[in-house]
Structures are given as structure tokens and as C-alpha cells.
Scaffold this active site. Structure first.
Site, PDB file in Angstrom:
ATOM      1  N   ASP A  12       0.779  -1.114   0.116  1.00  0.00           N
ATOM      2  CA  ASP A  12      -0.375  -0.424   0.132  1.00  0.00           C
ATOM      3  C   ASP A  12       0.872   1.566   0.209  1.00  0.00           C
ATOM      4  OD1 ASP A  12      -2.232   1.471   0.574  1.00  0.00           O
ATOM      5  OD2 ASP A  12      -1.460   2.554   2.777  1.00  0.00           O
ATOM      6  N   ASP A  14      -0.337   5.276   1.419  1.00  0.00           N
ATOM      7  CA  ASP A  14      -0.297   6.039   1.810  1.00  0.00           C
ATOM      8  C   ASP A  14      -0.528   5.898   3.224  1.00  0.00           C
ATOM      9  OD1 ASP A  14      -0.999   8.098   0.413  1.00  0.00           O
ATOM     10  OD2 ASP A  14      -2.513   7.124  -0.476  1.00  0.00           O
ATOM     11  N   GLU A  21      -0.379  11.354   4.911  1.00  0.00           N
ATOM     12  CA  GLU A  21      -2.561  11.782   4.696  1.00  0.00           C
ATOM     13  C   GLU A  21      -2.490  13.277   5.731  1.00  0.00           C
ATOM     14  OE1 GLU A  21      -4.882  10.457   3.085  1.00  0.00           O
ATOM     15  OE2 GLU A  21      -4.756   8.755   2.558  1.00  0.00           O
ATOM     16  N   ASP A 186      -1.291  -0.030   6.442  1.00  0.00           N
ATOM     17  CA  ASP A 186      -1.814   0.856   7.355  1.00  0.00           C
ATOM     18  C   ASP A 186      -3.633   0.886   8.176  1.00  0.00           C
ATOM     19  OD1 ASP A 186      -2.074   2.312   5.086  1.00  0.00           O
ATOM     20  OD2 ASP A 186      -2.364   4.036   7.042  1.00  0.00           O
TER      21      ASP A 186
HETATM   22  C1  XBP Z   1      -5.452   6.178   0.531  1.00  0.00           C
HETATM   23  C2  XBP Z   1      -6.166   7.130  -0.086  1.00  0.00           C
HETATM   24  C3  XBP Z   1      -6.278   7.954  -1.034  1.00  0.00           C
HETATM   25  C4  XBP Z   1      -5.650   8.971  -0.202  1.00  0.00           C
HETATM   26  C5  XBP Z   1      -5.910  10.181  -1.009  1.00  0.00           C
HETATM   27  O1  XBP Z   1      -5.981   4.653   0.691  1.00  0.00           O
HETATM   28  O2  XBP Z   1      -7.491   6.878   0.011  1.00  0.00           O
HETATM   29  O3  XBP Z   1      -8.053   8.436  -1.448  1.00  0.00           O
HETATM   30  O4  XBP Z   1      -6.403   9.233   0.613  1.00  0.00           O
HETATM   31  O5  XBP Z   1      -5.671  10.034  -2.852  1.00  0.00           O
HETATM   32  P1  XBP Z   1      -4.991   3.600   0.800  1.00  0.00           P
HETATM   33  P2  XBP Z   1      -6.441  10.420  -3.777  1.00  0.00           P
HETATM   34  O6  XBP Z   1      -3.899   3.976   1.465  1.00  0.00           O
HETATM   35  O7  XBP Z   1      -5.796   2.077   1.462  1.00  0.00           O
HETATM   36  O8  XBP Z   1      -4.490   3.226  -0.415  1.00  0.00           O
HETATM   37  O9  XBP Z   1      -7.126  11.994  -3.777  1.00  0.00           O
HETATM   38  O10 XBP Z   1      -5.822  10.487  -5.296  1.00  0.00           O
HETATM   39  O11 XBP Z   1      -7.656   9.330  -4.247  1.00  0.00           O
HETATM   40 MG    MG Z   2      -3.038   2.829   3.136  1.00  0.00          MG
END
Ligand code: XBP
Ligand code: MG
Length: 258
Positions: A12, A14, A21, A186
Site C-alpha cells: 500500500d 498512503d 495523509e 496501514d
Molecule cells: C489512500 C486513499 C487515497 C488518498 C488520497 O488509501 O484513500 O484516497 O487518501 O488520494 P490507501 P487520492 O492507503 O488504503 O490506498 O485523492 O488520489 O484518492
Molecule cells: Mg493506506
């Protein structure tokens, strides 16, 4: 005797590769709202609640439906969301280009070790593809995109996490079985997605996800650890190790596939 060999690691992005975030995506959303004259500000606490929904476009719509309502929004907000989201991506990638967000402890070390040992690498994330390339190239250099067999990201699948689609997509693209891989996540939504694809999953928590439910995780840690900075084990068996390395990953893999 084990039935399979560990062949690939699926990450993953983010919250797992980098703590993006709070000081990255949230800041970029607010910059996009300002640019469009929208009187919204997502503070740290509200953003934590909004993270319940993955995907930036989906998160903006969730904010309207469950939190801030339509007040002070342009009438065509729903149609404006993709444009607003493109602006947010522009702000986010610009922020990353300043080096504002580093990789989390142990990430670069593990990626390098895994590559040297011949493990294949993949990404399975909800975020927009440009965000992944911005993060990788600004932290690991231009070549790093080529380290990954597949970068599965964003709208490439119809249903975002907690749906397992993005992991199914990555496995198919690599032509691997889940038993040949480990996933790194995460968040609760993340592990729901990786488990949907039957992937043994290792969690590194962050400020927004430390109280999430990680039922069924192989290991839950505060971070991946470095030689001079041991990880803290929050749940599961780390076999006496103090950082994630290929030896520990092989032990986890073999135990879960015995
Ligand atoms: C990441 C997300 C993304 C980011 C924002 O989740 O939910 O939406 O917060 O990016 P994960 P975008 O880590 O579970 O993949 O605005 O490009 O969607
Ligand atoms: Mg994540």
C-alpha cells in the site's frame, strides 16, 4: 514442508510507504478548496473521520453527505468533483516535489534488500497514479518506478478499498498466487482489501490508524524498524527480530503457508 516460496511483496502507499495523509493529502485538498473558492477546511480531526472512505473524489462526496452538507458549495459541486480532485492532485504532487514527505522508517532499506534478494515488488493503492510516481521519484529517484512489476492505483479498478479489487488486479498482473506474496498495509480498509485477496498481511500503523481493527494481521508494528531503531510489536509474532527484513518475511510467509 512448505508448499510455496515467497516471490513478491505488495505495498500500500498512503500511510504505509509514507505518512502522507495529514500533512500531504489533507493539505492539498484544502489548497484545492481555496483555489475554487469553496469555504471548507478539513482540519486534522475531521480528516481522520473522512479517511473512513478511501479515494479523494469519494471522500469529498462523503464529506457532503455525512459531515458538512451543501452549505456554501457551488450548485454543480457533484460535477465539479473530478476537476477539484485534479487540482488537489496538482497541489499534492507539487508538495511532494519539495521533498515535504519522506518515506517511513525501514521502507527504503526493505525495498533495496528485497530487490537484491530477487523478490518482486508491486504497489496496490487507492491513490491516483500520479501521486505514486511523485512519491517514488522524489524519495527514491527516477529509476524507482521500474523497481515495481506493477503499480496498481486509483480508478484502474471500479471499487476501491475495502474492496479487494486492487489486490486481485496486482496478483493477476504479476501472475502470482496470494500464497506467493505478502502485503503491507496501514489501515482497517487496507487489510480488508488485502484479506479479500487472501494475502498474508503485515501492518505498520500511523497516527490515524493506530486504533483500527487489524483482526487477522500476521504482524502489527509501529513501523518497519531500522538497524539502530527497533520496531515495536503491537500484535503478532516477530520471532525476536527488531526490523522487517527478508529473513523475517520468509519466516512469516512460511508459517502462514505451512
Ligand atoms: C489512500 C486513499 C487515497 C488518498 C488520497 O488509501 O484513500 O484516497 O487518501 O488520494 P490507501 P487520492 O492507503 O488504503 O490506498 O485523492 O488520489 O484518492
Ligand atoms: Mg493506506
Amino acid at each position: 514442508m512448505k508448499n510455496t516460496t515467497l516471490k513478491a511483496l505488495i505495498f500500500d502507499v498512503d500511510g504505509t510507504l509514507a505518512d502522507t495523509e495529514r500533512d500531504g493529502h489533507r493539505v492539498a485538498f484544502n489548497a484545492a478548496f481555496d483555489e475554487y473558492g469553496i469555504d471548507w477546511h478539513w482540519d486534522v480531526e475531521l480528516y481522520g473521520k473522512l479517511l473512513g472512505v478511501t479515494g479523494g473524489k469519494e471522500r469529498m462526496r462523503y464529506c457532503v453527505s455525512d459531515f458538512l452538507g451543501n452549505d456554501n458549495l457551488p450548485e454543480d459541486f457533484d460535477e465539479l468533483v473530478p476537476e477539484l480532485h485534479a487540482a488537489k492532485t496538482r497541489h499534492y504532487t507539487k508538495l511532494l516535489s519539495t521533498g515535504a514527505i519522506p518515506l517511513r522508517p525501514g521502507v527504503e532499506r526493505l525495498l533495496n534488500e528485497a530487490r537484491n534478494k530477487g523478490l518482486r515488488l508491486a504497489v496496490a493503492t487507492t491513490t491516483t497514479p500520479e501521486n505514486v510516481s511523485a512519491l517514488l521519484t522524489h524519495t527514491l529517484g527516477e529509476d524507482s518506478m521500474g523497481w515495481f512489476d506493477v503499480i496498481a492505483a486509483g480508478d484502474i479498478v471500479p471499487a476501491k478499498k475495502p474492496a479487494g479489487d486492487i489486490y486481485h488486479y496486482a496478483l493477476k498482473a504479476m501472475n502470482l498466487k496470494p500464497q506467493e506474496c505478502l502485503a503491507f498495509e496501514d489501515s482497517h480498509n487496507g487489510i480488508l482489501a488485502s484479506h479479500d485477496a487472501d494475502l498474508t498481511t503485515i501492518i505498520t500503523v500511523n497516527g490515524y490508524t493506530q486504533d483500527d481493527d487489524f483482526d487477522g494481521a500476521a504482524l502489527v508494528l509501529d513501523n518497519m524498524g531500522e538497524p539502530d531503531h527497533a520496531f515495536r510489536v503491537l500484535a503478532g509474532d516477530a520471532y525476536g527480530h527488531s526490523m522487517i527484513d527478508c529473513e523475517l518475511l520468509t519466516k512469516i510467509h512460511d508459517k502462514h503457508n505451512a
